[in-house]
Motif scaffolding. Structure first.
Motif, short mmCIF file in Angstrom:
data_model
loop_
_atom_site.label_atom_id
_atom_site.label_comp_id
_atom_site.label_asym_id
_atom_site.label_seq_id
_atom_site.Cartn_x
_atom_site.Cartn_y
_atom_site.Cartn_z
N ASN A 144 51.46 4.08 55.42
CA ASN A 144 51.87 2.85 56.07
C ASN A 144 52.89 3.23 57.13
O ASN A 144 53.87 3.91 56.83
CB ASN A 144 52.49 1.90 55.04
CG ASN A 144 52.83 0.55 55.62
OD1 ASN A 144 51.94 -0.23 55.93
ND2 ASN A 144 54.11 0.26 55.76
N ASN B 267 47.39 2.74 57.75
CA ASN B 267 47.71 1.32 57.75
C ASN B 267 48.85 1.08 58.74
O ASN B 267 49.97 1.56 58.54
CB ASN B 267 48.13 0.88 56.34
CG ASN B 267 48.34 -0.62 56.22
OD1 ASN B 267 47.59 -1.41 56.77
ND2 ASN B 267 49.36 -1.02 55.47
N CYS C 120 43.54 0.00 59.18
CA CYS C 120 43.93 -1.30 58.65
C CYS C 120 45.20 -1.71 59.38
O CYS C 120 45.96 -0.84 59.84
CB CYS C 120 44.18 -1.18 57.15
SG CYS C 120 44.63 -2.70 56.28
N TYR D 118 48.74 -4.42 59.23
CA TYR D 118 49.55 -5.13 58.24
C TYR D 118 50.57 -6.03 58.95
O TYR D 118 51.69 -5.60 59.22
CB TYR D 118 50.25 -4.10 57.36
CG TYR D 118 51.17 -4.64 56.30
CD1 TYR D 118 51.14 -5.96 55.87
CD2 TYR D 118 52.10 -3.78 55.70
CE1 TYR D 118 51.99 -6.42 54.88
CE2 TYR D 118 52.96 -4.24 54.71
CZ TYR D 118 52.90 -5.55 54.31
OH TYR D 118 53.76 -6.00 53.33
N ASN E 184 45.97 -6.13 55.83
CA ASN E 184 46.86 -6.05 54.68
C ASN E 184 47.79 -7.27 54.70
O ASN E 184 48.38 -7.59 55.73
CB ASN E 184 47.69 -4.77 54.79
CG ASN E 184 48.52 -4.45 53.55
OD1 ASN E 184 48.77 -3.30 53.25
ND2 ASN E 184 49.01 -5.45 52.83
#
Length: 255
Positions: free
Chosen positions: A119, A152, A188, A190, A211
């Motif tokens: 992340n 992410n 992804c 977030y 996310n």
């Protein structure tokens, strides 16, 4: 075949498994990733039946005795490695803004922990990074990682916006950033802190997995968040903070 090669193959297999978990069977069936902060909490989550985990930097920081954002890189990577070693499911790691480490080195250090993903935040010191510059940096991370990591990309337009910002405006900014980050190779995105009522707008404007931050109380439920557009749900330091509250109660009783 050496042990190191065996571990690499095992990690590659876990990356494939982790990617597959993001392919939702139905809108109301998002991937739910609890956030362990140490080996013991990771084992508890796996025993509960979760197929993968995502470490939250704030929770790991608390477990190591630091404020959120103050954990030295070496200690964060070591903590992630202990969590990965303790369980046999894929683990994605929150490594904040990358600690100022060059993309190639950052990727290699993360791979050394055995993590399958990361992340990465797009703000620093409470200020949003330049969208184009951050997208370029994410592209460098992607090139260094190839398909060895699930990336992410956190989008901070909601949590860094002035208090009077219209959530729809923050959502539009998030959609613009998401497009740049996905084009750079993010697997992804977030949009942390996004209000529930803008999730359909985000879903309609963002390509690929999203996310969403959930609550450990389950309100709204993971099913509801999935139906609104969440591909996967994480909880930040929620589990660690709830555990700390429970421990305070037990400790008070013992005293």
């Amino acid at each position: 075949m050496t042990d190191s090669v065996g571990r690499t193959e095992s990690t590659e297999s876990k990356v494939e498994t982790f990617r597959a978990l993001h392919r939702r069977k139905a809108p109301g069936d998002p991937l739910v990733l609890p956030g362990p902060w140490d080996a013991a909490s990771a084992r508890v989550c796996v025993e509960a039946g979760f197929p993968a985990l995502a470490t939250p930097s704030a929770a790991v920081a608390a477990g190591l005795g630091y404020e959120d954002g103050d954990t030295p890189a070496d200690e964060m990577f070591a903590a992630v490695a202990r969590i990965v070693r303790a369980v046999d499911v894929p683990v994605s790691a929150d490594i904040e803004g990358g600690y100022g480490i060059a993309p190639g080195e950052l990727v290699e250090r993360l791979l050394e922990t055995g993590a399958v993903g990361c992340n990465l935040e797009d703000s620093e010191g409470g200020v949003l990074k330049d969208r184009g510059a951050h997208a370029d940096w994410l592209a460098e991370v992607r090139r260094a990682a190839a398909d060895r990591l699930f990336v992410n990309a956190r989008i901070d337009t909601f949590i860094r916006a002035p208090g009077d910002t219209d959530p729809k405006q923050a959502a539009e900014q998030a959609i613009e950033r998401a497009a740049a980050y996905v084009a750079a190779g993010a697997d992804c995105v977030y949009p942390i802190g996004a209000p529930v009522d803008v999730l359909p707008l985000l879903r309609s404007g963002i390509q690929g997995p999203i996310n969403v931050h959930g609550t450990v109380t389950g309100d709204p439920s993971s099913t509801a968040l999935g139906e609104l557009g969440a591909t996967r749900i994480t909880f930040g330091p929620g589990l660690q903070r709830e555990s700390a509250r429970a421990l305070r109660g037990l400790a008070a009783g013992l005293r």
